[in-house]
Design an enzyme around this catalytic site. Structure first.
Site, PDB file in Angstrom:
ATOM      1  N   HIS A  15     -88.978-105.987  12.544  1.00  0.00           N
ATOM      2  CA  HIS A  15     -90.329-106.120  12.113  1.00  0.00           C
ATOM      3  C   HIS A  15     -90.993-107.545  12.210  1.00  0.00           C
ATOM      4  O   HIS A  15     -90.553-108.671  11.650  1.00  0.00           O
ATOM      5  CB  HIS A  15     -90.384-106.022  10.489  1.00  0.00           C
ATOM      6  CG  HIS A  15     -91.938-105.584   9.902  1.00  0.00           C
ATOM      7  ND1 HIS A  15     -92.253-104.640   9.765  1.00  0.00           N
ATOM      8  CD2 HIS A  15     -93.003-106.325   9.956  1.00  0.00           C
ATOM      9  CE1 HIS A  15     -93.526-104.289   9.287  1.00  0.00           C
ATOM     10  NE2 HIS A  15     -93.995-105.504   9.512  1.00  0.00           N
ATOM     11  N   TYR A  31    -107.890-108.692   7.433  1.00  0.00           N
ATOM     12  CA  TYR A  31    -107.369-109.802   7.883  1.00  0.00           C
ATOM     13  C   TYR A  31    -107.794-110.084   9.333  1.00  0.00           C
ATOM     14  O   TYR A  31    -107.658-109.080   9.990  1.00  0.00           O
ATOM     15  CB  TYR A  31    -106.029-110.020   7.590  1.00  0.00           C
ATOM     16  CG  TYR A  31    -105.345-111.274   8.156  1.00  0.00           C
ATOM     17  CD1 TYR A  31    -105.486-112.450   7.407  1.00  0.00           C
ATOM     18  CD2 TYR A  31    -104.601-111.194   9.479  1.00  0.00           C
ATOM     19  CE1 TYR A  31    -104.593-113.444   8.191  1.00  0.00           C
ATOM     20  CE2 TYR A  31    -104.071-112.170   9.882  1.00  0.00           C
ATOM     21  CZ  TYR A  31    -104.064-113.352   9.413  1.00  0.00           C
ATOM     22  OH  TYR A  31    -103.539-114.839   9.931  1.00  0.00           O
ATOM     23  N   ARG A 107     -96.824 -96.312  12.765  1.00  0.00           N
ATOM     24  CA  ARG A 107     -97.017 -96.821  11.265  1.00  0.00           C
ATOM     25  C   ARG A 107     -98.431 -96.535  10.759  1.00  0.00           C
ATOM     26  O   ARG A 107     -99.323 -96.471  11.499  1.00  0.00           O
ATOM     27  CB  ARG A 107     -97.064 -98.494  11.560  1.00  0.00           C
ATOM     28  CG  ARG A 107     -96.931 -99.196  10.007  1.00  0.00           C
ATOM     29  CD  ARG A 107     -97.015-100.722  10.328  1.00  0.00           C
ATOM     30  NE  ARG A 107     -96.759-101.426   9.410  1.00  0.00           N
ATOM     31  CZ  ARG A 107     -97.084-102.830   8.824  1.00  0.00           C
ATOM     32  NH1 ARG A 107     -98.077-103.128   9.599  1.00  0.00           N
ATOM     33  NH2 ARG A 107     -96.705-103.306   7.859  1.00  0.00           N
ATOM     34  N   HIS A 164     -91.012-103.571   3.561  1.00  0.00           N
ATOM     35  CA  HIS A 164     -91.129-104.792   2.354  1.00  0.00           C
ATOM     36  C   HIS A 164     -90.859-104.326   1.126  1.00  0.00           C
ATOM     37  O   HIS A 164     -91.625-104.502   0.129  1.00  0.00           O
ATOM     38  CB  HIS A 164     -92.598-105.231   2.574  1.00  0.00           C
ATOM     39  CG  HIS A 164     -93.148-105.726   4.017  1.00  0.00           C
ATOM     40  ND1 HIS A 164     -92.282-105.979   4.947  1.00  0.00           N
ATOM     41  CD2 HIS A 164     -94.469-105.795   4.343  1.00  0.00           C
ATOM     42  CE1 HIS A 164     -93.281-106.390   5.973  1.00  0.00           C
ATOM     43  NE2 HIS A 164     -94.361-106.083   5.712  1.00  0.00           N
ATOM     44  N   ASP A 232     -90.782-110.350   9.679  1.00  0.00           N
ATOM     45  CA  ASP A 232     -92.271-110.235   9.300  1.00  0.00           C
ATOM     46  C   ASP A 232     -92.864-111.290   9.974  1.00  0.00           C
ATOM     47  O   ASP A 232     -93.822-111.923   9.340  1.00  0.00           O
ATOM     48  CB  ASP A 232     -92.155-110.222   7.975  1.00  0.00           C
ATOM     49  CG  ASP A 232     -93.755-109.977   7.304  1.00  0.00           C
ATOM     50  OD1 ASP A 232     -94.436-109.117   8.249  1.00  0.00           O
ATOM     51  OD2 ASP A 232     -94.412-110.402   6.349  1.00  0.00           O
TER      52      ASP A 232
END
Length: 276
Positions: A15, A31, A107, A164, A232
């Site tokens: 990831h 974001y 995703r 996560h 991440d």
């Protein structure tokens, strides 16, 4: 060479993201990046940390235009794979083109109150094609809604990856009903969970505390053959809390058994992301 032998020595980060400020951004994004992240920077971090392979995940703020990610994968096609974001009407040929570019799944980034996709309606044909390709469906959603999101996918027999640690309510931690539901899906053998971004479950210290409680439960109910590690990187919106090396160190501290770590970052990830 046997599959077991072919995964020996692999260490896979499942990831990470690459992006640039000048790219077209998705409407309604939560974001907007103020910096660029290149594939060369990512490969350098893989090298520095002794990682053999990596998986690039399409950032939600870039929407379903996967071209930058595909260009990045093309720089190191044997070393990188991709998880794309797509539209519900994407045809079979377009999915095959993504597969040729190194994509192995799609995703759904659904955090922040995004409407839940109609997996039994508008998405059904595309999901059928995704299943035929052997791809995974990656889900990023707060734990409270995981039953609503995962159940229709599991009914379709899809391989599902949950981001996560399941994104629990930090006030509830492992007692979050959504996390308890996630544990129950282990019996299906269709669900994988990423041990990634501890800080997205309560900040640096709170997230680490939750992870320490969650790890033995996830190992018990899913097993290391259904768990993954992801950096991440570059830790969007949490850049000041961690860096790549720290992300790996936290994983080593969490999963102290070397055999478990090797299985999670090696054979498990290699088979799911088509590195084997």
């Amino acid at each position: 060479m046997s599959k077991a032998a072919s995964t020996t020595g692999l260490r896979i980060d499942t990831h990470a993201h690459v992006f640039a400020r000048g790219l077209p951004m998705a409407d309604g994004r939560r974001y907007t990046p103020a910096y660029d992240i290149t594939v060369d920077e990512y490969l350098a971090r893989l090298d520095a940390q002794g990682m053999s392979h990596g998986v690039l995940v399409q950032p939600s703020f870039l929407g379903s235009d996967n071209s930058y990610m595909l260009q990045a994968i093309a720089r190191a096609p044997d070393r990188l794979r991709g998880i794309a974001m797509v539209e519900p009407d994407l045809g079979e040929q377009a999915l095959l083109a993504l597969q040729q570019g190194g994509v192995v799944g799609v995703r759904f980034n659904l955090v922040g109150g995004a409407p839940l996709p109609d997996f039994k309606g508008a998405w059904r044909d595309t999901l059928r094609h995704i299943a035929q390709l052997g791809w995974q469906v990656e889900i990023h959603r707060e734990a409270v809604d995981l039953p609503q999101v995962l159940e229709p996918l599991l009914e379709l027999g899809m391989k599902v990856v949950v981001d996560h640690f399941g994104r629990v309510d930090p006030a509830l931690g492992v007692d979050d009903p959504g996390f308890r539901y996630l544990l129950s899906t282990g019996a299906s053998r269709l669900v994988w969970v990423k041990l990634s971004a501890q800080y997205r479950n309560g900040g640096s210290e709170g997230g680490a505390h939750f992870a320490r409680q969650a790890w033995p439960l996830l190992r018990q109910h899913l097993g290391p053959e259904r768990l993954l590690w992801g950096s991440d990187w570059p830790h969007t919106q949490h850049e000041s809390m961690t860096d790549y090396a720290d992300s790996w160190r936290r994983f080593e501290d969490l999963v102290s058994d070397e055999q478990d770590r090797r299985l999670i970052t090696g054979k498990t990830a290699a088979q799911l992301f088509d590195f084997a």
